[in-house]
Design a protein around this motif. Sequence first.
Motif, PDB file in Angstrom:
ATOM      1  N   GLU A 120       0.824  -1.218   0.000  1.00 59.94           N
ATOM      2  CA  GLU A 120       0.000   0.000   0.000  1.00 59.94           C
ATOM      3  C   GLU A 120       0.850   1.256   0.000  1.00 59.94           C
ATOM      4  N   ALA A 121       1.991   1.217   0.696  1.00 63.97           N
ATOM      5  CA  ALA A 121       2.868   2.392   0.736  1.00 63.97           C
ATOM      6  C   ALA A 121       3.475   2.675  -0.635  1.00 63.97           C
ATOM      7  N   VAL A 122       3.852   1.625  -1.356  1.00 66.24           N
ATOM      8  CA  VAL A 122       4.416   1.808  -2.699  1.00 66.24           C
ATOM      9  C   VAL A 122       3.334   2.330  -3.646  1.00 66.24           C
ATOM     10  N   ILE A 123       2.135   1.767  -3.545  1.00 63.43           N
ATOM     11  CA  ILE A 123       1.020   2.257  -4.369  1.00 63.43           C
ATOM     12  C   ILE A 123       0.761   3.729  -4.087  1.00 63.43           C
ATOM     13  N   ALA A 124       0.708   4.107  -2.805  1.00 63.29           N
ATOM     14  CA  ALA A 124       0.469   5.505  -2.434  1.00 63.29           C
ATOM     15  C   ALA A 124       1.569   6.424  -2.966  1.00 63.29           C
ATOM     16  N   ALA A 125       2.813   5.959  -2.898  1.00 67.70           N
ATOM     17  CA  ALA A 125       3.930   6.767  -3.389  1.00 67.70           C
ATOM     18  C   ALA A 125       3.819   7.011  -4.894  1.00 67.70           C
ATOM     19  N   MET A 126       3.416   5.996  -5.632  1.00 68.05           N
ATOM     20  CA  MET A 126       3.288   6.159  -7.080  1.00 68.05           C
ATOM     21  C   MET A 126       2.079   7.027  -7.426  1.00 68.05           C
ATOM     22  N   CYS A 127       0.999   6.898  -6.673  1.00 71.90           N
ATOM     23  CA  CYS A 127      -0.166   7.771  -6.883  1.00 71.90           C
ATOM     24  C   CYS A 127       0.203   9.227  -6.605  1.00 71.90           C
ATOM     25  N   SER A 128       1.052   9.464  -5.593  1.00 75.64           N
ATOM     26  CA  SER A 128       1.459  10.833  -5.266  1.00 75.64           C
ATOM     27  C   SER A 128       2.300  11.458  -6.376  1.00 75.64           C
ATOM     28  N   LEU A 129       2.891  10.615  -7.232  1.00 77.62           N
ATOM     29  CA  LEU A 129       3.649  11.114  -8.381  1.00 77.62           C
ATOM     30  C   LEU A 129       2.756  11.312  -9.605  1.00 77.62           C
ATOM     31  N   GLY A 130       1.457  11.067  -9.441  1.00 80.70           N
ATOM     32  CA  GLY A 130       0.507  11.310 -10.517  1.00 80.70           C
ATOM     33  C   GLY A 130       0.155  10.102 -11.362  1.00 80.70           C
ATOM     34  N   HIS A 131       0.569   8.919 -10.940  1.00 89.38           N
ATOM     35  CA  HIS A 131       0.264   7.705 -11.703  1.00 89.38           C
ATOM     36  C   HIS A 131      -1.056   7.107 -11.223  1.00 89.38           C
ATOM     37  N   ALA A 132      -1.898   6.699 -12.160  1.00 82.90           N
ATOM     38  CA  ALA A 132      -3.157   6.014 -11.841  1.00 82.90           C
ATOM     39  C   ALA A 132      -2.857   4.514 -11.766  1.00 82.90           C
ATOM     40  N   VAL A 133      -2.455   4.062 -10.592  1.00 87.90           N
ATOM     41  CA  VAL A 133      -1.985   2.691 -10.395  1.00 87.90           C
ATOM     42  C   VAL A 133      -3.171   1.748 -10.201  1.00 87.90           C
ATOM     43  N   THR A 134      -3.123   0.590 -10.876  1.00 85.75           N
ATOM     44  CA  THR A 134      -4.211  -0.385 -10.756  1.00 85.75           C
ATOM     45  C   THR A 134      -3.936  -1.456  -9.706  1.00 85.75           C
ATOM     46  N   ASP A 135      -2.665  -1.818  -9.505  1.00 86.58           N
ATOM     47  CA  ASP A 135      -2.337  -2.831  -8.496  1.00 86.58           C
ATOM     48  C   ASP A 135      -0.875  -2.715  -8.078  1.00 86.58           C
ATOM     49  N   ASP A 136      -0.467  -3.580  -7.151  1.00 86.15           N
ATOM     50  CA  ASP A 136       0.889  -3.506  -6.613  1.00 86.15           C
ATOM     51  C   ASP A 136       1.947  -3.885  -7.655  1.00 86.15           C
ATOM     52  N   ASN A 137       1.611  -4.713  -8.625  1.00 86.39           N
ATOM     53  CA  ASN A 137       2.578  -5.077  -9.662  1.00 86.39           C
ATOM     54  C   ASN A 137       2.941  -3.865 -10.521  1.00 86.39           C
ATOM     55  N   GLU A 138       1.938  -3.110 -10.913  1.00 85.05           N
ATOM     56  CA  GLU A 138       2.176  -1.892 -11.687  1.00 85.05           C
ATOM     57  C   GLU A 138       2.918  -0.861 -10.842  1.00 85.05           C
ATOM     58  N   ALA A 139       2.536  -0.736  -9.575  1.00 86.87           N
ATOM     59  CA  ALA A 139       3.206   0.215  -8.676  1.00 86.87           C
ATOM     60  C   ALA A 139       4.683  -0.139  -8.508  1.00 86.87           C
ATOM     61  N   ASP A 140       4.991  -1.422  -8.365  1.00 87.40           N
ATOM     62  CA  ASP A 140       6.387  -1.847  -8.228  1.00 87.40           C
ATOM     63  C   ASP A 140       7.182  -1.518  -9.489  1.00 87.40           C
ATOM     64  N   ALA A 141       6.588  -1.735 -10.659  1.00 92.47           N
ATOM     65  CA  ALA A 141       7.279  -1.418 -11.912  1.00 92.47           C
ATOM     66  C   ALA A 141       7.518   0.087 -12.041  1.00 92.47           C
ATOM     67  N   LEU A 142       6.526   0.879 -11.674  1.00 91.85           N
ATOM     68  CA  LEU A 142       6.686   2.339 -11.713  1.00 91.85           C
ATOM     69  C   LEU A 142       7.751   2.806 -10.727  1.00 91.85           C
TER      70      LEU A 142
END
Length: 156
Positions: A120-142
């Motif tokens: 959840e922390a990685v997802i939140a970090a990527m969302c804070s950079l403006g990415h519309a993240v769908t799941d943790d796999n996409e968030a990890d790649a970003l």
Amino acid sequence: MITTILALDLGTTTGWALRRCDGGITSGTQHFRPQRFEGGGMRFLRFRRWLSELHGSAEDIHAVYFEEVRRHAGVDAAHAYGGFLATLSAWCEHHRIPYQGVPVGTIKKHATGKGNAGKEAVIAAMCSLGHAVTDDNEADALALLHWAIDTQEAIA
């Protein structure tokens, strides 16, 4: 010069993020679940075909970074990861694209400030950079892509 970078969170559901030469970032997930009537190696052939399609649509890929996992939930996950990694490294060698594994803790620390951060922390970090993240796999790649942009391009 901005280079095209591909970042991958390898697995049955592979997260990916691509920064193109124009600076635009696209990302998503790609599923490689074994189909009912196919042999065990077909998922890796589909993965290789997908890499080639991505390579063609990006016009060129200058570097590939992947999440280097040292511990897996089980034997099946470890075997799948090994197959994806072998396919990726062979594909990169064939196309003469440099590739590098990055430890999970390094990626999480760069993205969140904590090397043991949860999904959840990685997802939140990527969302804070403006990415519309769908799941943790996409968030990890970003997160891996941002690590590569911030740390590796400064070296080149």
